[in-house]
Design an enzyme around this catalytic site. Structure first.
Site, PDB file in Angstrom:
ATOM      1  N   HIS A 266      46.058  -9.552  22.273  1.00  0.00           N
ATOM      2  CA  HIS A 266      45.973 -10.069  20.908  1.00  0.00           C
ATOM      3  C   HIS A 266      44.989  -9.241  20.069  1.00  0.00           C
ATOM      4  O   HIS A 266      45.350  -8.716  19.016  1.00  0.00           O
ATOM      5  CB  HIS A 266      45.538 -11.537  20.958  1.00  0.00           C
ATOM      6  CG  HIS A 266      45.454 -12.198  19.615  1.00  0.00           C
ATOM      7  ND1 HIS A 266      46.441 -12.999  19.122  1.00  0.00           N
ATOM      8  CD2 HIS A 266      44.493 -12.163  18.649  1.00  0.00           C
ATOM      9  CE1 HIS A 266      46.107 -13.435  17.912  1.00  0.00           C
ATOM     10  NE2 HIS A 266      44.920 -12.943  17.602  1.00  0.00           N
ATOM     11  N   GLU A 267      43.773  -9.112  20.577  1.00  0.00           N
ATOM     12  CA  GLU A 267      42.753  -8.383  19.798  1.00  0.00           C
ATOM     13  C   GLU A 267      43.109  -6.898  19.684  1.00  0.00           C
ATOM     14  O   GLU A 267      42.843  -6.268  18.661  1.00  0.00           O
ATOM     15  CB  GLU A 267      41.363  -8.564  20.421  1.00  0.00           C
ATOM     16  CG  GLU A 267      40.867 -10.017  20.499  1.00  0.00           C
ATOM     17  CD  GLU A 267      40.916 -10.791  19.187  1.00  0.00           C
ATOM     18  OE1 GLU A 267      40.896 -10.156  18.101  1.00  0.00           O
ATOM     19  OE2 GLU A 267      40.998 -12.035  19.230  1.00  0.00           O
ATOM     20  N   HIS A 270      45.342  -6.476  16.799  1.00  0.00           N
ATOM     21  CA  HIS A 270      44.549  -6.362  15.560  1.00  0.00           C
ATOM     22  C   HIS A 270      43.953  -4.953  15.475  1.00  0.00           C
ATOM     23  O   HIS A 270      43.937  -4.320  14.416  1.00  0.00           O
ATOM     24  CB  HIS A 270      43.399  -7.374  15.567  1.00  0.00           C
ATOM     25  CG  HIS A 270      43.791  -8.789  15.261  1.00  0.00           C
ATOM     26  ND1 HIS A 270      44.455  -9.147  14.113  1.00  0.00           N
ATOM     27  CD2 HIS A 270      43.573  -9.943  15.937  1.00  0.00           C
ATOM     28  CE1 HIS A 270      44.634 -10.480  14.105  1.00  0.00           C
ATOM     29  NE2 HIS A 270      44.125 -10.976  15.212  1.00  0.00           N
ATOM     30  N   GLU A 296      47.509 -11.048  11.513  1.00  0.00           N
ATOM     31  CA  GLU A 296      47.874 -11.899  12.652  1.00  0.00           C
ATOM     32  C   GLU A 296      49.264 -11.542  13.188  1.00  0.00           C
ATOM     33  O   GLU A 296      49.538 -11.705  14.374  1.00  0.00           O
ATOM     34  CB  GLU A 296      47.789 -13.373  12.239  1.00  0.00           C
ATOM     35  CG  GLU A 296      47.822 -14.361  13.376  1.00  0.00           C
ATOM     36  CD  GLU A 296      46.596 -14.328  14.300  1.00  0.00           C
ATOM     37  OE1 GLU A 296      45.648 -13.552  14.052  1.00  0.00           O
ATOM     38  OE2 GLU A 296      46.603 -15.070  15.298  1.00  0.00           O
TER      39      GLU A 296
HETATM   40 ZN    ZN Z   1      44.154 -13.071  15.621  1.00  0.00          ZN
END
Ligand code: ZN
Length: 500
Positions: A266-267, A270, A296
Site C-alpha cells: 500500500h505505502e 503511494h 489512494e
Molecule cells: Zn493510503
C-alpha cells in the site's frame, strides 16, 4: 514586468514554500519513527514555527499580485495555466480564512485530539462530545468562509481541501450505487459455505524475514530504494521530502502476515506515485499529487488489484515459502488466495477487507454530511452510528470506542477526508479496467508495464488536471462505481462459489 518574469517569480515563491513544507515533512517523519519521547515539546515548537512561516509565505500579498497579473495569461491545458489555477485556488482558500479562525481551529483541535485519545481509551463519548460540537461549529464557519460559486453544498467547501472538484451530489450517487451492490454481495458471502482458513496468516512470521520479503515485493513493483527508505512507525504512512527522497513506514506483527506485507504494498503504491511525479516541476502544483483520492487509488491498486490477485500469488507464494521455510508447506495457492481475501463484516475500518471497506466509509460520509448540515446533532452521533452499522454491516458496536470514537479524523477537523478513501478504491478498479492485459502482466511477475502505464496516465500529470478530468483522460469516462462493483463481484463469486 513581463508575464514571463511574473511567472518566474511565482514559481520561485511556490518553490520556496515547497522547500519549507518539506522541512516540516522531515520533522514529522522523524517524530513518528526515531524521535525520543523527550523531544516532543521542542519538536512542537519547530513545527509551529514552520507552519507560521509557511502561512505567511502562502498568504503573502505579493503572491496575490502575481496571481492577479497572470490570470488568463496562459492557454488552457498548459502546465503554466494549471500552476496559476492551482496556486490561485490555494491562495484564495488561505486568504479567505480569517487568521482568528485558523488559530482557533489549531487550538481547538489540539485539545480535541487529547480528549479523543482519552475518550476512546475510556469508552466515553461524553468526553469527546463538547470538542466535536466546537469543531463542527468552526468547520461550518470555515466552509462558509471559503465557499465559492462552484460549491452547491456547504460540505463541498470542506471536500475541496482534500479532493478539489468533488461534490456532495456526485458522492451521493457514487455511494448509493456502491452500497446497493455491495451490501447484498457481503451478505451472500456470509451465507456461503466456503470458509477461508485465515489461521494460515497467523502462524510464525519472523519480523526480519517479513521485512526482507515485503521489501522484495516493493522492489518488484518498482519502488526505488536508492531514492527511498522503509522504516517502522506505529501508524504507517508514506512521506516525501522532495525529489529523490521518499519514506515508507510500516509495522510488523510476528504473528500476522498481512499487516506489514499489504501495508508495505500500500505505502509503496503511494511511494511509486511520489517517485514518478515530474521532478522538473517540483515545488509547483504540476510537480505534486492530484488529490487524496488519486493518491489512494495508487496505493490500493498495488495492495488489492495486484497484491490480492491470484496471478500475483502464482509467482509470490513459491517465493514466500522460501522466505519462511517450513511455515507454509501444507498451503495451496487456492487456500492462500482465499485466506488473503477473507471477507468478514467487522466494526473497525482499518481492519476491514476489500469488500466491506467502503461500507465503513459510506457510514462516515452520511454521518458527517448530516453533522455539517445540522440534520444530526453531535449528541445523536453514537445512536446514528450504530444504526448505520446495523444497516450496512449487520453489526452493532458494543462500545463507542469500537464505534464512533474509533477514527482520529474528526478530532483534527478532517471533515470531508473520509470519502477520498472510497474515491481511491473506485478509481483503482477503473484504472485496472483501462489498462491493457493487466492480469497477464501481473502473472508474468514483471510489473514494469503496469507502472509505466500509471506513470504515463497518472503520475506524470501531477496536478495538471483535476481528479475528475484525470480520471476521464486515463480511463475514458467519469468515475463510476461500476468497475469496482464488477471487479468485486467477479472475484468473490469465484472465490466463494456464489453462483453455484
Ligand atoms: Zn493510503
Amino acid at each position: 514586468m513581463t508575464h514571463a518574469e511574473a511567472y518566474a517569480e511565482l514559481v520561485a515563491r511556490s518553490g520556496e514554500l515547497a522547500v519549507l513544507q518539506s522541512c516540516a515533512s522531515v520533522l514529522g517523519w522523524d517524530q513518528q519513527t526515531y524521535m525520543p519521547r523527550g523531544g516532543a515539546a521542542f519538536r512542537g515548537d519547530q513545527l509551529a514555527l514552520i507552519a507560521k512561516l509557511s502561512h505567511a509565505e502562502a498568504t503573502h500579498p505579493r503572491f496575490g499580485e502575481l496571481l492577479g497579473e497572470l490570470g488568463g495569461t496562459f492557454a488552457e491545458g498548459t502546465v503554466e495555466a494549471a500552476n496559476v489555477r492551482e496556486l490561485k485556488h490555494g491562495y484564495d482558500r488561505a486568504t479567505k480564512l480569517p487568521s482568528r479562525l485558523v488559530e482557533e481551529l489549531a487550538r481547538v483541535t489540539a485539545a480535541a485530539h487529547e480528549a479523543w485519545v482519552d475518550a476512546r481509551k475510556g469508552d466515553s463519548f461524553a468526553t469527546f462530545r463538547p470538542h466535536l460540537e466546537t469543531i463542527l461549529a468552526l468547520k461550518r464557519e470555515e466552509a462558509a468562509a471559503v465557499r465559492t460559486a462552484e460549491h452547491a453544498h456547504l460540505y463541498d467547501a470542506l471536500l475541496d481541501e482534500y479532493e478539489p472538484g468533488a461534490s456532495t451530489a456526485d458522492l451521493t450517487v457514487l455511494f448509493a450505487g456502491l452500497t446497493a451492490a455491495v451490501v447484498p454481495l457481503v451478505k451472500a458471502i456470509g451465507e456461503s459455505s466456503t470458509r477461508p482458513d485465515d489461521t494460515i496468516l497467523t502462524r510464525d512470521y519472523p519480523v526480519e524475514r517479513q521485512k526482507w520479503f515485503a521489501e522484495s515485493a516493493a522492489v518488484a513493483i518498482g519502488f526505488d530504494f536508492n531514492n527511498g527508505r522503509l522504516d517502522i512507525a506505529a501508524h504507517p504512512f508514506c512521506s516525501t521530502f522532495g525529489p529523490g527522497d521518499c519514506r515508507l513506514t510500516t509495522r510488523y506483527n510476528p504473528n500476522f502476515f498481512n499487516e506489514a506485507f499489504f501495508g508495505v504494498l500500500h505505502e509503496a503504491g503511494h511511494g511509486l506515485y511520489e517517485q514518478n511525479l515530474p521532478a522538473e516541476h517540483f515545488g509547483t502544483p504540476c510537480g505534486g499529487y492530484c488529490s487524496l483520492g488519486v493518491h489512494e487509488s495508487q496505493s490500493r491498486f498495488w495492495e488489492n488489484q495486484v497484491g490480492r490477485s491470484r496471478p500475483f500469488w502464482q509467482g509470490f507464494l513459491p517465493r514466500m515459502k522460501q522466505a519462511f521455510p517450513g511455515t507454509l508447506d501444507d498451503v495451496s495457492l487456492d487456500a492462500f488466495e482465499l485466506a488473503v481475501n477473507a471477507v468478514k463484516p467487522s466494526l473497525i475500518r482499518v481492519e476491514a477487507d476489500e469488500a466491506t471497506y467502503n461500507l465503513h466509509i459510506a457510514v462516515r460520509f452520511e454521518l458527517e454530511l448530516a453533522l455539517i448540515t445540522g440534520d444530526l446533532q453531535a449528541a445523536e452521533l453514537p445512536a446514528a452510528w450504530n444504526e448505520k452499522y446495523r444497516d450496512y454491516l449487520g453489526l452493532t458496536p458494543p462500545t463507542d470506542a469500537d464505534g464512533c470514537l474509533q477514527d482520529v479524523h474528526w478530532s483534527f477537523g478532517g471533515i470531508g477526508y473520509f470519502p477520498t478513501y472510497t474515491l481511491g478504491n473506485l478509481l483503482a478498479a477503473q484504472l485496472q479496467r483501462a489498462m491493457p492485459d493487466s492480469e497477464a502482466t501481473i502473472r508474468s511477475g514483471d510489473f514494469s508495464g503496469l507502472k509505466s502505464w500509471l506513470t504515463a496516465n497518472i503520475h506524470t500529470h501531477g496536478r495538471r488536471y483535476r481528479a475528475q478530468e484525470l480520471c476521464t483522460r486515463a480511463t475514458g469516462g467519469a468515475l463510476s462505481p461500476v468497475p469496482f462493483v464488477e471487479y468485486l463481484s467477479a472475484k468473490f463469486d469465484r472465490l466463494y462459489g456464489l453462483k453455484i
